[in-house]
Design a protein around this motif. Sequence first.
Motif, short mmCIF file in Angstrom:
data_model
loop_
_atom_site.label_atom_id
_atom_site.label_comp_id
_atom_site.label_asym_id
_atom_site.label_seq_id
_atom_site.Cartn_x
_atom_site.Cartn_y
_atom_site.Cartn_z
N LEU A 84 0.83 -1.21 0.00
CA LEU A 84 0.00 0.00 0.00
C LEU A 84 0.86 1.25 0.00
O LEU A 84 0.57 2.23 -0.70
CB LEU A 84 -0.94 -0.02 1.21
CG LEU A 84 -2.00 -1.12 1.21
CD1 LEU A 84 -2.73 -1.15 2.55
CD2 LEU A 84 -3.00 -0.92 0.08
N HIS A 85 1.92 1.25 0.78
CA HIS A 85 2.82 2.41 0.83
C HIS A 85 3.54 2.62 -0.51
O HIS A 85 3.67 3.76 -0.98
CB HIS A 85 3.86 2.21 1.94
CG HIS A 85 3.29 2.39 3.31
ND1 HIS A 85 3.95 2.03 4.46
CD2 HIS A 85 2.11 2.91 3.72
CE1 HIS A 85 3.21 2.30 5.52
NE2 HIS A 85 2.08 2.84 5.09
N ASN A 86 3.98 1.53 -1.12
CA ASN A 86 4.72 1.65 -2.38
C ASN A 86 3.83 2.23 -3.48
O ASN A 86 4.28 3.04 -4.30
CB ASN A 86 5.27 0.30 -2.80
CG ASN A 86 6.36 -0.21 -1.87
OD1 ASN A 86 6.99 0.60 -1.16
ND2 ASN A 86 6.59 -1.50 -1.84
N GLY A 87 2.57 1.80 -3.52
CA GLY A 87 1.66 2.32 -4.52
C GLY A 87 1.44 3.81 -4.36
O GLY A 87 1.41 4.56 -5.34
N ALA A 88 1.30 4.28 -3.11
CA ALA A 88 1.11 5.71 -2.86
C ALA A 88 2.35 6.50 -3.24
O ALA A 88 2.26 7.59 -3.82
CB ALA A 88 0.76 5.93 -1.39
N ALA A 89 3.52 5.97 -2.93
CA ALA A 89 4.76 6.67 -3.26
C ALA A 89 4.93 6.79 -4.77
O ALA A 89 5.38 7.83 -5.28
CB ALA A 89 5.95 5.92 -2.65
N LYS A 90 4.55 5.75 -5.51
CA LYS A 90 4.66 5.78 -6.96
C LYS A 90 3.74 6.85 -7.56
O LYS A 90 4.15 7.62 -8.45
CB LYS A 90 4.31 4.40 -7.52
CG LYS A 90 4.49 4.27 -9.02
CD LYS A 90 4.17 2.86 -9.47
CE LYS A 90 4.33 2.72 -10.98
NZ LYS A 90 4.02 1.33 -11.45
#
Length: 966
Positions: A888-894
């Motif tokens: 979830l964090h990686n998707g938001a950062a992208k």
Amino acid sequence: MLALASGGRKDKNDVLLEELTNSQNWKQALIHVEKRFKRGDQSSRLLVNKIYVLLGFEIPTRTVQALAELEALAARKPPIVESELIDAIELFADRWPTWGDDAMPMIDRMWEQAVKERPRDEILVTTWFESKFTVRNYKNAQKAATAYSKNFPEKRRPYFWNILACHLASKLTELSAVERKFFSEFAYKLLAKAASLVPAGLKSQHLSNQAVDPGETSILPLRALQNPGELQLLVEIYESQGRYDEALAILNDPRTGLTSAIGHSSWELVREKIALNDRCGCWEDQWQECYDLLMTSHPAPQHKDANPKRVNIGTFGDDWAVWSGLITATAHLKRPDLTEQTKDLLTSYLDSQSHSRNTRLGLVFFYDMDNLTLADDKDDLLSTLRALFFEFSTSSTCFSDLLPAHNLSHSQKLEFLASISQHVEAMKIRGGNEVMKGAAWITAEINSLKQQYTLMVSVNVCPADNALLEALIAHCLRLYKISLRVGEHLPVSERQPGDDAAILAAMCCVHLFRNGQERALIRCVVILEVLLSHSIHNYDALLMIVRVYIYLGAFLNGLKYYVRLDVKHIQFLTNSWILFTRVSTIHPSGFEASISGVSQPSSPAYLLQNALQWATKNTMQVENGIGKYLEHDTLVNLLKHLDYGRATEGGPLVKYSILAEFQRIARLRHGTYDLNMGTSLAFEDLEIADFRNTNSFPNYEAFGQPTFEQYLRPGPTPGRHWVISQLRITELMGLLSGVPAGSSLNPDGLEQDDMTEAEQDAANWVSIMLKLIYGVIECKMGGEDSTISTTNTLLTFKESVMGMSRSVERMKDDPYFGTLKLSKSLGLPFWNYFHTIFTYLDLAMLMLGCLRFLIASNGTAKRNLEQESLDKQFEELIVIVNEVYDGLHNGAAKLQGKLEQKETIDELKKACLGTPGDNSDAVGRELGRIIADEAWLTSKLDFMVDGWFEALGGILKTDPRKPRRS
């Protein structure tokens, strides 16, 4: 800090005791009090102060001692009679509610003993009544009123106080059905007696102590009704008990009716009587009375042969309540003669005063009656609607007045629209110079466009209508641009004359968005931004832009405009849901004040806390106002005041929602939750009252269609089932923390009609976790059936963890999940993106807590569950949950990285203004003509992107695996 009970002049001992308590030096304060007792000071005042000191310790042993001291005080002979001391003890009970629950019966007994000891002390008994009435203890307030009435039989006030207390006590849900019935019937009995005591032949002079003719009744019984306010109180209470026929009989009685000395031709009672006739189905009486009222106020009576009964109402008879009552009665009676008379009365009014809006409206609703038997009635409706528009086309109320137009046939609608367009065009031609056309023509043109929209466009919008919608938007924008030039020559105002044209354009953009044109929602925001740059206090536009920004997931942008609404008082419970609905799963993190435009500290939790604190302050304001109404004997107004108080503090759904949102923010930001908050939420009555107001939004949609606001809600409106699902999370958190919050809720069979898809997943998985935790607890106790059930639930729980992991993988694989796809390279997050991610983050935290609980319980439960290597399985599941967090964090950062690219603003500009040279995009072209300053547009788009960027940063900051307090 609660003040000490004090009175008279303080000596040095009182001053010393007050200093000790103010500094919370309870030990020294108690020593000081004990010394004074040993020196012989046995006063009641000192004992009250001792109770206060003991309670100040806030430890169980001292609390028990305080209760024992209160028992001693209540047993004193002679009893304590100082009202200020008993009042002080009641304040202690309010300050320490746990102690107060045990103390209140003794406090009530002290009041009764004091009044018996000094029966002619009016201040004492009125203080007793007011102290109970103010805190809604109507049962004991009724006791006080009874004692007051008994001890002062020469006074009227206690009699009606008794009636009021009985009426309110009959509504208390904490009383038994038998008690409520008793109070209800007693209030009725007292009121019926007051009405029966009014003598016949009473004149107004009797009520004003003027001289009367010899032989007339000149003495009015003390406890008889004497004024319209008391008569209104009777009607109000009778109606609340369903005694409509009896209330109507009172108003028809020549002793107590409208034209009596008691009724005094009160216009409020006129309205009450119309409503009662309606409820009771007395259509003939209603028709005759409304007809008489209107004939009496007729500016130039046309019927010389008519001889209506004259009443002293005056010109107030020309009131919409009366017209509505007349037309409703005509529709029910279905008598041709009365129908003709009603029509004649309406037309005669128009002949005498053609500018009467009530009469125009009355004629419209008359021809709109379903059972109208006059020839060509629908043609008459068409002509009447046309005449109403011609007369009031420059009025802001014109649109709502023309609502019956939806009953016209399709051909009649076309004819109606053509005629009003011609009328507006004629106004335009007469207007002369384009710059000086004036606000009148602009308002009429807007009203004409609204009718076109509601009758032809909004009835059944589909993608085939996109060209029609775009043409209407372009027309509205051109009209708005003209209105800006006209507004320069008008007095300064909060609104421009063409603001509604921009609002209508924004509504059309929403339909384009629903039809698949995603850039239309960006254009909707920009149109509203333009409007608010010229009319900064336009309430309709502020509500709309808050709703659109929240839908886009740009919470801070919506908050900036929400604070400009100046939401206060009852709006906290009627309009605050616009901002707070699902705020904990859209933007739970804190933010910089410079971004939002609100003062520090800045966070949704802070805003939610303010809303909850306001409800508490409002309760105090309501209580403070009670005394003034009692003092002036305006008891009907007091009932309205209390109704307002119940509406704002009685645990409505908005309050539950705010509590639930507050809890989830605490979980997401800190990995914990407020147990006290959880308890207050769990123990509240689940019979939820909903005071949310959706009518404040502008709405030009077709009759029977969803409103503009409904199209842009962030998911289904949270209701009872949503609240129960949040209570289950509260219960689960309590179990995991070792402090169960409230009684257990049934984890099965919860409907999910008011939940989003993510919330449905969460509700199902929380239900599984609850079953599992309770099963493990029972397994510890060695229950065989629980062992089998828990084994199955554990397997279901493992599948739930895997299911959430698969859901997150699907989100990662879909590059446009929860986003507005403006181009192949740019997707902008909207509310569902944030909502789903934060819901899963919250759920992942609950799953981690559940797994840790299972690991801690494994040593005890392993023998019963007959499972090997459970710890290893649990650890593997923890790894999966942690992967969910990371995904979830990686998707938001992208996505945050994409927003930082320069091309984002360029794409947004293209979405607003269209592609240069594209002549087919009339909306983009007109929008570009209004927005002459490209730097202004860039700043607004930067502001929009900043809102998304900051919200995505909130996802990256949310990791309850690492508890923090800042």
